[in-house]
Enzyme design. Structure first.
Site, PDB file in Angstrom:
ATOM      1  N   CYS A   1       1.825  39.522  -9.047  1.00  0.00           N
ATOM      2  CA  CYS A   1       0.793  38.552  -8.624  1.00  0.00           C
ATOM      3  C   CYS A   1      -0.455  38.510  -9.576  1.00  0.00           C
ATOM      4  CB  CYS A   1       0.317  38.980  -7.231  1.00  0.00           C
ATOM      5  SG  CYS A   1       1.653  38.880  -5.994  1.00  0.00           S
TER       6      CYS A   1
ATOM      7  N   HIS B   1      -6.095  35.178  -6.346  1.00  0.00           N
ATOM      8  CA  HIS B   1      -4.513  35.126  -6.041  1.00  0.00           C
ATOM      9  C   HIS B   1      -4.612  34.811  -4.553  1.00  0.00           C
ATOM     10  CE1 HIS B   1      -0.669  36.222  -5.017  1.00  0.00           C
ATOM     11  NE2 HIS B   1      -1.128  37.524  -4.729  1.00  0.00           N
TER      12      HIS B   1
ATOM     13  N   ASN C   1       1.797  33.309   0.283  1.00  0.00           N
ATOM     14  CA  ASN C   1       1.494  34.058  -1.080  1.00  0.00           C
ATOM     15  C   ASN C   1       2.778  34.002  -2.093  1.00  0.00           C
ATOM     16  OD1 ASN C   1       1.701  36.065  -3.287  1.00  0.00           O
ATOM     17  ND2 ASN C   1       1.041  37.815  -2.000  1.00  0.00           N
TER      18      ASN C   1
HETATM   19  O1  UT7 Z   1      -0.064  40.089  -3.795  1.00  0.00           O
HETATM   20  C1  UT7 Z   1      -0.492  41.162  -3.016  1.00  0.00           C
HETATM   21  C2  UT7 Z   1       0.382  41.056  -1.878  1.00  0.00           C
HETATM   22  N1  UT7 Z   1       0.300  41.926  -0.683  1.00  0.00           N
HETATM   23  C3  UT7 Z   1      -0.759  41.719   0.037  1.00  0.00           C
HETATM   24  O2  UT7 Z   1      -1.853  40.950  -0.300  1.00  0.00           O
HETATM   25  C4  UT7 Z   1      -0.875  42.536   1.173  1.00  0.00           C
HETATM   26  C5  UT7 Z   1      -2.141  43.000   1.777  1.00  0.00           C
HETATM   27  N2  UT7 Z   1      -2.219  43.719   3.114  1.00  0.00           N
HETATM   28  C6  UT7 Z   1      -2.364  42.814   4.176  1.00  0.00           C
HETATM   29  O3  UT7 Z   1      -2.403  41.519   4.135  1.00  0.00           O
HETATM   30  C7  UT7 Z   1      -2.146  43.078   5.415  1.00  0.00           C
HETATM   31  O4  UT7 Z   1      -2.173  44.766   5.518  1.00  0.00           O
HETATM   32  C8  UT7 Z   1      -1.005  42.809   6.550  1.00  0.00           C
HETATM   33  C9  UT7 Z   1      -1.115  41.358   6.776  1.00  0.00           C
HETATM   34  C10 UT7 Z   1       0.595  43.083   5.490  1.00  0.00           C
HETATM   35  C11 UT7 Z   1      -0.887  43.596   7.591  1.00  0.00           C
HETATM   36  O5  UT7 Z   1      -2.085  43.561   8.570  1.00  0.00           O
HETATM   37  P1  UT7 Z   1      -2.681  44.718   8.966  1.00  0.00           P
HETATM   38  O6  UT7 Z   1      -3.947  44.095   9.450  1.00  0.00           O
HETATM   39  O7  UT7 Z   1      -2.777  45.869   7.840  1.00  0.00           O
HETATM   40  O8  UT7 Z   1      -1.637  44.990  10.172  1.00  0.00           O
HETATM   41  P2  UT7 Z   1      -0.723  46.243  10.008  1.00  0.00           P
HETATM   42  O9  UT7 Z   1       0.167  46.608   9.079  1.00  0.00           O
HETATM   43  O10 UT7 Z   1      -1.811  47.760  10.359  1.00  0.00           O
HETATM   44  O11 UT7 Z   1      -0.158  46.249  11.626  1.00  0.00           O
HETATM   45  C12 UT7 Z   1      -0.842  46.106  12.773  1.00  0.00           C
HETATM   46  C13 UT7 Z   1      -0.184  45.872  14.032  1.00  0.00           C
HETATM   47  C14 UT7 Z   1       1.161  47.010  14.151  1.00  0.00           C
HETATM   48  O12 UT7 Z   1       1.409  47.402  15.374  1.00  0.00           O
HETATM   49  P3  UT7 Z   1       0.852  48.680  16.001  1.00  0.00           P
HETATM   50  O13 UT7 Z   1       1.258  49.688  15.107  1.00  0.00           O
HETATM   51  O14 UT7 Z   1      -0.624  48.494  15.755  1.00  0.00           O
HETATM   52  O15 UT7 Z   1       1.437  48.344  17.307  1.00  0.00           O
HETATM   53  C15 UT7 Z   1       2.236  46.378  13.381  1.00  0.00           C
HETATM   54  O16 UT7 Z   1       3.485  46.702  13.939  1.00  0.00           O
HETATM   55  O17 UT7 Z   1       0.722  44.771  13.779  1.00  0.00           O
HETATM   56  C16 UT7 Z   1       2.008  44.902  14.039  1.00  0.00           C
HETATM   57  N3  UT7 Z   1       2.546  43.968  13.084  1.00  0.00           N
HETATM   58  C17 UT7 Z   1       2.978  42.616  13.489  1.00  0.00           C
HETATM   59  N4  UT7 Z   1       3.041  41.921  14.632  1.00  0.00           N
HETATM   60  C18 UT7 Z   1       3.295  40.746  14.660  1.00  0.00           C
HETATM   61  C19 UT7 Z   1       3.116  43.943  11.653  1.00  0.00           C
HETATM   62  N5  UT7 Z   1       3.370  42.805  11.330  1.00  0.00           N
HETATM   63  C20 UT7 Z   1       3.347  42.141  12.319  1.00  0.00           C
HETATM   64  C21 UT7 Z   1       3.851  40.740  12.435  1.00  0.00           C
HETATM   65  N6  UT7 Z   1       3.741  40.111  13.659  1.00  0.00           N
HETATM   66  N7  UT7 Z   1       4.556  39.914  11.441  1.00  0.00           N
END
Ligand code: UT7
Length: 333
Positions: free
Chosen positions: A117, A258, A288
């Site tokens: 990216c 980005h 993205n």
């Molecule tokens: O080019 C660079 C590329 N990468 C990035 O930019 C990634 C940067 N990171 C992010 O954008 C965020 O970390 C994410 C959007 C990927 C995830 O958001 P988060 O606020 O860090 O969520 P999390 O992974 O901590 O998940 C929170 C909860 C979890 O449930 P529990 O354990 O709290 O019960 C996940 O299982 O949300 C759940 N979860 C979802 N629920 C519904 C994870 N993905 C999903 C989903 N839909 N797609």
């Protein structure tokens, strides 16, 4: 200030191309367990474009390139160099030469550059070196990726984020210098946070002679770590590039990050004290798109008349590597 050996650089054209098929969050939630509310609240993404099997990276890149070349007013045969930033090439030996052929850019040398990216910003800085030193005058820089081919579609933590597309710019030697500063960084210690890694399978040819035959494994990501990294490192690298440009964040007309996550865009803007109305964002519509996201958002903003000649743009790419970088430039000649 330029010394006698150095040449000024201007960005004189932009273009973009995306696949036709658009999948919104409601549609995606029929495939994996997620919801429009969750995706919008956590990322700001509402829909993404997805390439079907007929679409190639070189096709999208060529279309974007043609639009950028037309805007700049040069002919494809004027191009000296084509740099394609991509992590999803049609051909691991390189995809840029296919674009060179499709454009009819017969004089141009063409090569791929891989920095995920951050690829577009790394490619822009690479292209600039050839212009600065007087070696080349007209350079096409493309960011193009079809990450949908490499996403684990059963992993809701990653598959909701990515989309496909291409964006391009034309950079030209210019009497005034419009590329005001840049800064590039890598940190391989955190490489395992975001990978699209080759998985070797041993294959014994003869006793004692083993090679590896395998394939690339779909994307794995530690979302929280990447998020933390972006929010910390991106403001720092932009400030460093601004310092090199002898500017402050207050003088920036547009922050062009980005397009990874709206929360990252908001947090970086807040750190730099740049108000939301000066932040370019189109990730709601595209997700993205990796190396494509910056030139795609730039091109939309230019064609919408938001970005005007002379506007100062602070751009930053960040992602796998881990890698990150920033460039400060003024749009136009
Ligand atoms: O080019 C660079 C590329 N990468 C990035 O930019 C990634 C940067 N990171 C992010 O954008 C965020 O970390 C994410 C959007 C990927 C995830 O958001 P988060 O606020 O860090 O969520 P999390 O992974 O901590 O998940 C929170 C909860 C979890 O449930 P529990 O354990 O709290 O019960 C996940 O299982 O949300 C759940 N979860 C979802 N629920 C519904 C994870 N993905 C999903 C989903 N839909 N797609």
């Amino acid at each position: 200030m330029l010394n006698q050996l150095q040449t000024g650089i201007a960005i004189t054209g932009s273009g973009s191309a995306t696949p036709v098929v658009s999948l919104d969050n409601h549609g995606l939630s029929q495939w994996v367990e997620t919801s429009d509310e969750w995706i919008k609240a956590r990322t700001g993404i509402e829909r993404r474009r997805l390439a079907d099997a007929q679409v190639s990276v070189s096709q999208l890149a060529t279309e974007a390139a043609k639009n950028a070349i037309a805007m700049s007013g040069i002919a494809p045969t004027d191009l000296d160099l084509i740099v394609l930033a991509t992590s999803t090439p049609d051909d691991l030996f390189g995809t840029a030469s296919q674009i060179q052929h499709q454009l009819g850019a017969s004089k141009a040398v063409a090569f791929d550059l891989t920095a995920a990216c951050s690829g577009f910003v790394f490619a822009l800085a690479t292209a600039a070196q050839f212009i600065r030193t007087g070696v080349y005058q007209n350079v096409l820089v493309i960011g193009a990726d079809i990450l949908s081919r490499w996403v684990d579609w059963s992993d809701r933590g990653t598959c909701i984020l990515f989309g496909d597309g291409a964006g391009a710019i034309v950079m030209q030697a210019n009497t005034s210098d419009r590329l005001l500063g840049f800064e590039l960084r890598s940190d391989g210690t955190q490489n395992n946070c975001l990978q699209l890694a080759y998985q070797p399978q041993p294959k014994e040819l003869l006793p004692g002679v083993t090679v590896a035959q395998g394939t690339f494994h779909p994307i794995t990501m530690n979302g929280k770590e990447v998020y933390r990294f972006a929010v910390q490192k991106v403001p720092e690298v932009i400030e460093k590039a601004l310092h090199r440009a002898n500017l402050t964040a207050e003088q920036v007309d547009w922050l062009l990050l980005h397009q990874a996550n709206q929360r990252i865009l908001d947090a970086v803007a807040q750190r730099l004290k740049i108000p939301n109305e000066r932040v370019l964002s189109n990730l709601a519509n595209y997700g993205n798109t990796s190396a494509a996201s910056i030139p795609l958002a730039l091109d939309e903003a230019v064609r919408q008349g938001k970005v005007q000649p002379g506007n100062i743009i602070a751009t930053s790419g960040f992602g796998a590597g881990l890698s990150w970088g920033a460039a400060i430039f003024q749009w136009g000649r």
